[in-house]
Scaffold this motif. Structure first.
Motif, short mmCIF file in Angstrom:
data_model
loop_
_atom_site.label_atom_id
_atom_site.label_comp_id
_atom_site.label_asym_id
_atom_site.label_seq_id
_atom_site.Cartn_x
_atom_site.Cartn_y
_atom_site.Cartn_z
N MET A 1 0.66 -1.26 0.16
CA MET A 1 0.07 -0.03 -0.03
C MET A 1 0.98 1.17 -0.07
O MET A 1 1.79 1.58 0.78
CB MET A 1 -0.81 -0.06 1.28
N ASP A 2 0.60 2.35 -0.80
CA ASP A 2 1.09 3.62 -0.70
C ASP A 2 0.66 4.44 0.25
O ASP A 2 -0.50 4.85 0.66
CB ASP A 2 0.78 4.34 -2.20
N ARG A 3 1.49 4.56 1.31
CA ARG A 3 1.11 5.15 2.54
C ARG A 3 0.86 6.46 2.27
O ARG A 3 0.02 6.99 2.96
CB ARG A 3 2.41 5.13 3.59
N ARG A 4 1.44 7.49 1.61
CA ARG A 4 1.34 8.82 1.36
C ARG A 4 -0.07 8.99 0.58
O ARG A 4 -0.86 9.73 1.14
CB ARG A 4 2.46 9.52 0.36
N SER A 5 -0.43 8.03 -0.26
CA SER A 5 -1.64 8.29 -0.96
C SER A 5 -2.77 7.89 0.28
O SER A 5 -4.01 8.45 0.35
CB SER A 5 -1.92 7.06 -1.95
N PHE B 1 -6.04 21.37 12.61
CA PHE B 1 -4.77 20.82 11.83
C PHE B 1 -3.79 20.44 12.68
O PHE B 1 -3.21 19.30 12.50
CB PHE B 1 -4.16 22.18 11.18
N SER B 2 -3.54 20.93 13.96
CA SER B 2 -2.38 20.46 14.94
C SER B 2 -2.91 18.91 15.33
O SER B 2 -2.18 18.12 15.57
CB SER B 2 -2.53 21.39 16.08
N ARG B 3 -4.26 18.76 15.94
CA ARG B 3 -4.57 17.60 16.42
C ARG B 3 -4.57 16.41 15.15
O ARG B 3 -4.13 15.42 15.58
CB ARG B 3 -6.10 17.71 16.73
N THR B 4 -4.80 16.78 14.00
CA THR B 4 -4.84 15.86 12.98
C THR B 4 -3.40 15.34 12.56
O THR B 4 -2.89 14.02 12.45
CB THR B 4 -5.44 16.35 11.52
N VAL B 5 -2.49 16.49 12.62
CA VAL B 5 -1.10 16.16 12.63
C VAL B 5 -0.52 14.93 13.60
O VAL B 5 0.20 14.11 13.18
CB VAL B 5 -0.28 17.35 12.27
N ARG B 6 -1.04 15.43 14.84
CA ARG B 6 -0.32 14.64 15.81
C ARG B 6 -0.84 13.08 15.67
O ARG B 6 -0.29 12.03 15.94
CB ARG B 6 -0.85 15.08 17.37
N ALA B 7 -2.43 12.94 15.36
CA ALA B 7 -2.94 11.70 15.27
C ALA B 7 -2.40 10.92 14.10
O ALA B 7 -2.11 9.80 14.30
CB ALA B 7 -4.39 11.96 15.05
N LEU B 8 -2.10 11.72 12.96
CA LEU B 8 -1.50 11.03 11.78
C LEU B 8 -0.10 10.28 11.99
O LEU B 8 0.25 9.68 11.25
CB LEU B 8 -1.91 11.77 10.60
N ALA C 1 9.01 12.59 3.22
CA ALA C 1 7.88 12.45 2.28
C ALA C 1 6.77 12.29 3.07
O ALA C 1 5.57 12.72 2.75
CB ALA C 1 8.15 11.39 1.07
N GLU C 2 6.76 11.45 4.26
CA GLU C 2 5.43 10.89 4.75
C GLU C 2 4.93 12.36 5.60
O GLU C 2 3.78 12.39 5.58
CB GLU C 2 5.93 9.86 5.80
N ASN C 3 5.92 12.96 6.32
CA ASN C 3 5.46 14.09 6.94
C ASN C 3 4.85 15.33 6.02
O ASN C 3 3.99 15.97 6.41
CB ASN C 3 6.75 14.62 7.98
N LYS C 4 5.48 15.46 4.73
CA LYS C 4 4.66 16.35 3.91
C LYS C 4 3.32 15.94 3.56
O LYS C 4 2.46 16.77 3.38
CB LYS C 4 5.63 16.16 2.52
N ALA C 5 3.05 14.54 3.49
CA ALA C 5 1.97 13.97 3.18
C ALA C 5 0.90 14.34 4.32
O ALA C 5 -0.42 14.55 4.05
CB ALA C 5 1.83 12.57 2.79
N ILE C 6 1.53 14.18 5.47
CA ILE C 6 0.67 14.51 6.95
C ILE C 6 0.14 15.86 6.70
O ILE C 6 -0.94 16.23 7.15
CB ILE C 6 1.42 14.00 7.94
N VAL C 7 1.25 16.77 6.54
CA VAL C 7 0.75 18.34 6.32
C VAL C 7 -0.22 18.63 5.25
O VAL C 7 -1.20 19.17 5.58
CB VAL C 7 2.00 19.13 6.00
N ASP C 8 -0.22 17.92 4.32
CA ASP C 8 -1.13 18.10 3.14
C ASP C 8 -2.49 17.62 3.36
O ASP C 8 -3.33 18.24 3.46
CB ASP C 8 -0.72 17.19 1.67
#
Length: 360
Positions: free
Chosen positions: A1-5, A52-59, A258-265
């Motif tokens: 599975m593509d984690r970023r997607s 946004f902050s809560r979502t970043v922390r959760a992901l 790359a993973e953290n960029k996807a999380i921000v997005d």
């Protein structure tokens, strides 16, 4: 599975259930600071930064944290772009048109008179040329943008006296959010004042302001404007759909995995959708309360709207003559808007007009 997607397209629960978040635990912890231009009391606008902050922390499973700071905690409300540019903070949440003193192009990242609605703005930014054009401009300030949500079409503001036509605007001292609207209103004789929302009530109460516009019923009720200015006008022709933005320092963003960029997005998308949905849910209830408490709700006259349109088009022409970049972005937005209006004539407008005429 593509984690970023997966992170970009799934909700938080789905990501955690699929086990994507633990996969980023091996990365070094990331700590960012986000400065907002808004007070904590505005749980709609400021709340998008918290979401946004809560979502970043959760992901990220807690490995990426963004501390959120209200206006005035780290810097003044209008100091966030300078702080992003010089790298003092990694991120900000603000209304881009607050910074038209730096360059009038900032207005296109938020709202311009007789501009795009919330849905049109989202379409232009994400599937037209909007985001590409604006990020090319924002690169001069070492930052890029993500939507933080849209207020939808705003109200026309609170006035201490009745506004029957353009003549009643002459000499009016009015708090304006910023952007090209202030220049258009100046042509109509308004004395524009740009100040943070938290300072407006006292100015209206003392009479140093005659009027103010902010957002809409839910936020305006919280700020208490109805207690010091009885006339509430609509629509806010200068903000058909005001886009709030997350600004991110380019160097900080590029340093992410790359993973953290996807999380921000992904987290910005969650926050943006939540803000707009909350406004749509809360505004009608607040409007009913305001009217029940003796607010005098009135439409702007067609004469005033026509005068505002004429003044606004003069402002756009003046800026186009001075700046090829302004002209490029403005013309692109208007071409997109024409297609949107054509489509909505056969879809949203016709449907909404009918539904407004029937008894549910």
């Amino acid at each position: 599975m593509d984690r970023r997607s997966l992170i970009k397209n799934a909700g938080i629960a789905g990501v955690l259930a699929a086990g994507a978040a633990p996969a980023v635990h091996a990365q070094a912890a990331v700590r960012w600071r986000l400065a907002s231009s808004f007070p904590k009391s505005l749980d709609t606008i400021f709340g998008s930064a918290d979401t946004f902050s809560r979502t970043v922390r959760a992901l990220s499973g807690g490995r990426f944290e963004v501390s959120v700071h209200a206006a005035g905690e780290l810097m003044p409300a209008f100091g966030v772009v300078d702080a992003i540019q010089n790298g003092t903070i990694e991120m900000a949440q603000t209304a881009p048109y607050y910074f038209t003193g730096k360059d009038s192009i900032f207005a296109f990242g938020c709202a311009v008179p007789f501009g795009l609605t919330a849905r049109q703005m989202d379409a232009w930014m994400e599937h037209g040329n909007g985001r590409k054009l604006m990020d090319a401009f924002y690169a001069k300030y070492n930052m890029r943008s993500f939507s933080a949500g849209n207020t939808g079409t705003q109200m026309g503001g609170w006035y201490r006296k009745e506004i029957k036509g353009p003549a009643d605007l002459k000499g009016l001292k009015m708090r304006l959010g910023g952007g090209l609207f202030g220049e258009a209103m100046a042509k109509l004789g308004v004395v524009a004042q740009n100040m943070p929302a938290g300072e407006v009530y006292q100015a209206l109460e003392k009479g140093t302001l005659d009027a103010t516009e902010f957002v809409g019923p839910y936020d305006d009720e919280k700020l208490g404007f109805n207690k010091v200015a009885p006339f509430y006008y609509y629509p806010g022709w200068w903000e058909g759909g005001a886009e709030l933005e997350f600004f991110v320092n380019n160097k900080a963003y590029e340093a992410l995995s790359a993973e953290n960029k996807a999380i921000v997005d992904a987290a910005t998308q969650v926050a943006a959708r939540d803000m707009t949905a909350k406004y749509d849910a809360m505004n009608p209830l607040a409007l009913k309360r305001l009217v029940a408490n003796k607010t005098q709700l009135k439409p702007f006259s067609k004469e005033l709207m026509d005068a505002g349109y004429k003044a606004s088009m003069e402002v756009f022409a003046e800026h186009e003559a001075k700046s090829p970049e302004f002209k490029k972005i403005h013309q692109d937005m208007r071409a997109f808007q024409r297609d949107q209006l054509l489509w909505e004539r056969f879809s949203e407008y016709r449907f909404d007009s009918y539904m407004s005429s029937v008894k549910l």
